[in-house]
Write a protein that holds these residues in place. Structure first.
Motif, PDB file in Angstrom:
ATOM      1  N   ALA A  55       0.833  -1.205   0.000  1.00 29.31           N
ATOM      2  CA  ALA A  55       0.000   0.000   0.000  1.00 29.31           C
ATOM      3  C   ALA A  55       0.868   1.256   0.000  1.00 29.31           C
ATOM      4  N   PHE A  56       1.913   1.268   0.832  1.00 29.63           N
ATOM      5  CA  PHE A  56       2.812   2.417   0.858  1.00 29.63           C
ATOM      6  C   PHE A  56       3.512   2.589  -0.480  1.00 29.63           C
ATOM      7  N   ILE A  58       2.532   1.645  -3.531  1.00 25.84           N
ATOM      8  CA  ILE A  58       1.604   2.131  -4.553  1.00 25.84           C
ATOM      9  C   ILE A  58       1.292   3.610  -4.343  1.00 25.84           C
ATOM     10  N   THR A  59       1.055   3.996  -3.098  1.00 23.27           N
ATOM     11  CA  THR A  59       0.754   5.400  -2.808  1.00 23.27           C
ATOM     12  C   THR A  59       1.943   6.292  -3.128  1.00 23.27           C
ATOM     13  N   PHE A  60       3.129   5.893  -2.708  1.00 25.63           N
ATOM     14  CA  PHE A  60       4.333   6.690  -2.927  1.00 25.63           C
ATOM     15  C   PHE A  60       4.633   6.845  -4.414  1.00 25.63           C
ATOM     16  N   SER A  62       2.501   6.589  -6.866  1.00 24.25           N
ATOM     17  CA  SER A  62       1.447   7.417  -7.471  1.00 24.25           C
ATOM     18  C   SER A  62       1.689   8.897  -7.241  1.00 24.25           C
ATOM     19  N   ILE A  63       2.091   9.248  -6.033  1.00 26.74           N
ATOM     20  CA  ILE A  63       2.377  10.654  -5.730  1.00 26.74           C
ATOM     21  C   ILE A  63       3.570  11.147  -6.548  1.00 26.74           C
ATOM     22  N   SER A  81      -4.474  15.272  -2.179  1.00 27.15           N
ATOM     23  CA  SER A  81      -5.012  14.136  -2.924  1.00 27.15           C
ATOM     24  C   SER A  81      -5.057  12.869  -2.087  1.00 27.15           C
ATOM     25  N   LEU A  82      -4.285  12.803  -1.024  1.00 25.34           N
ATOM     26  CA  LEU A  82      -4.280  11.613  -0.177  1.00 25.34           C
ATOM     27  C   LEU A  82      -5.554  11.494   0.648  1.00 25.34           C
ATOM     28  N   TYR A  83      -6.177  12.611   0.963  1.00 25.55           N
ATOM     29  CA  TYR A  83      -7.378  12.543   1.780  1.00 25.55           C
ATOM     30  C   TYR A  83      -8.598  13.155   1.085  1.00 25.55           C
TER      31      TYR A  83
END
Length: 111
Positions: A55-56, A58-60, A62-63, A81-83
Motif C-alpha cells: 500500500a505504501f 503504490i501510494t508513494f 502514485s504521488i 489528494s491523499l485525503y
C-alpha cells in the motif's frame, strides 16, 4: 503520451525497481532482517507487513508520478489528494467500526 508523462512513467518504474530491490534485500536473502526467528518468511515481520508495504509503495509511486508529470502543481495538492475521498466516506467509518466490534464480539463469544 507527452514527454512529461513518459518521464514520469520512467521515474515510477525506476522507483518501483529500487523499492523492490530494497524489499528483496531485507526479506529474501539468507539471514535477512525481515525473516522470522526460524529463518522462514511465515510467520515473520515480512509476512505481517506485506500488505502495508504494498500500500505504501503504490501510494508513494502514485504521488511521485503525479508530481513529475505535472498533475500536481505543488506538494500541497499532492498531500490533499491523499485525503480527498475521505470526506465522501466519512459517515460510513463509525458504522464500520460498530459492525466490526459486533462481529468480533460474536466470534469471541460463540467461536
Amino acid at each position: 503520451m507527452s514527454y512529461r508523462q513518459r518521464h514520469a512513467a520512467f521515474m515510477a518504474i525506476a522507483l518501483l525497481c529500487v523499492i523492490t530491490a530494497i524489499v528483496i534485500m531485507l526479506a529474501f536473502v539468507p539471514h535477512a532482517v525481515l525473516l522470522g526467528v526460524s529463518g522462514n518468511l511465515y510467520p515473520s515481520a515480512f509476512s505481517a507487513a506485506a500488505i502495508p508495504i504494498m500500500a505504501f509503495t503504490i501510494t508513494f509511486i502514485s504521488i511521485i508520478y503525479g508530481i513529475v508529470s505535472g498533475s500536481y502543481d505543488n506538494t500541497n495538492n499532492a498531500v490533499k489528494s491523499l485525503y480527498a475521498g475521505f470526506s465522501a466516506f466519512a459517515p460510513l467509518f463509525p458504522i464500520y467500526i460498530l459492525a466490526m466490534q459486533l462481529y468480533k464480539t460474536i466470534t469471541f463469544v460463540f467461536l
